[in-house]
Design a protein around this motif. Structure first.
Motif, PDB file in Angstrom:
ATOM      1  N   ASN A   5      -6.726  -1.022   9.436  1.00 16.62           N
ATOM      2  CA  ASN A   5      -6.108  -0.496   8.217  1.00 16.62           C
ATOM      3  C   ASN A   5      -4.624  -0.845   8.233  1.00 16.62           C
ATOM      4  OD1 ASN A   5      -5.750   1.000   5.847  1.00 16.62           O
ATOM      5  ND2 ASN A   5      -5.072   2.753   7.034  1.00 16.62           N
ATOM      6  N   SER A   6      -4.153  -1.514   7.205  1.00 20.20           N
ATOM      7  CA  SER A   6      -2.758  -1.953   7.177  1.00 20.20           C
ATOM      8  C   SER A   6      -1.861  -1.062   6.311  1.00 20.20           C
ATOM      9  CB  SER A   6      -2.690  -3.402   6.677  1.00 20.20           C
ATOM     10  OG  SER A   6      -3.262  -3.487   5.398  1.00 20.20           O
ATOM     11  N   ASP A   7      -2.435  -0.091   5.621  1.00 17.30           N
ATOM     12  CA  ASP A   7      -1.654   0.776   4.747  1.00 17.30           C
ATOM     13  C   ASP A   7      -1.300   2.082   5.478  1.00 17.30           C
ATOM     14  OD1 ASP A   7      -0.469   2.197   2.738  1.00 17.30           O
ATOM     15  OD2 ASP A   7      -2.164   2.102   1.357  1.00 17.30           O
ATOM     16  N   PRO A   8      -0.025   2.312   5.798  1.00 16.95           N
ATOM     17  CA  PRO A   8       0.352   3.532   6.537  1.00 16.95           C
ATOM     18  C   PRO A   8       0.275   4.803   5.693  1.00 16.95           C
ATOM     19  CG  PRO A   8       2.301   2.287   5.972  1.00 16.95           C
ATOM     20  CD  PRO A   8       1.122   1.451   5.550  1.00 16.95           C
ATOM     21  N   ASN A   9       0.068   4.674   4.396  1.00 21.71           N
ATOM     22  CA  ASN A   9      -0.011   5.844   3.525  1.00 21.71           C
ATOM     23  C   ASN A   9      -1.424   6.402   3.403  1.00 21.71           C
ATOM     24  OD1 ASN A   9       2.757   5.734   2.938  1.00 21.71           O
ATOM     25  ND2 ASN A   9       2.387   4.184   1.387  1.00 21.71           N
TER      26      ASN A   9
END
Length: 86
Positions: A5-9
């Motif tokens: 997963n590359s989205d930290p949100n």
């Protein structure tokens, strides 16, 4: 399919469940997801689950360590006195 997963949100699904406040917000203990799991459900619908490192470790490991499938089968045979043809 398991991917990074590359989205930290995006937060871990298990953490969101465990650390949700009554008003719908989250406590600061909620961790960002590092793994995304995509799997197909009925009629081709794709479901996604997001997990952090801690929750992945908690899900895949037992408190006493790793237990192989052969050990699990042996434990089941001894505990429930059943015959397993595997």
């Amino acid at each position: 399919m398991i991917s990074k997963n590359s989205d930290p949100n995006i937060y871990c699904d298990y953490c969101k469940h465990d650390f949700r406040r009554p008003d719908g917000s989250f406590k600061p203990k909620v961790r960002s997801a590092v793994i995304r799991i995509d799997y197909k459900q009925y009629k081709g619908h794709v479901a996604r689950r997001f997990l952090c490192e801690t929750c992945v470790k908690n899900i895949t490991e037992l408190p006493s360590g790793y237990l192989s499938l052969a050990d699990q089968l042996k434990e089941a045979q001894e505990r429930w006195e059943v015959r397993l043809d595997v």
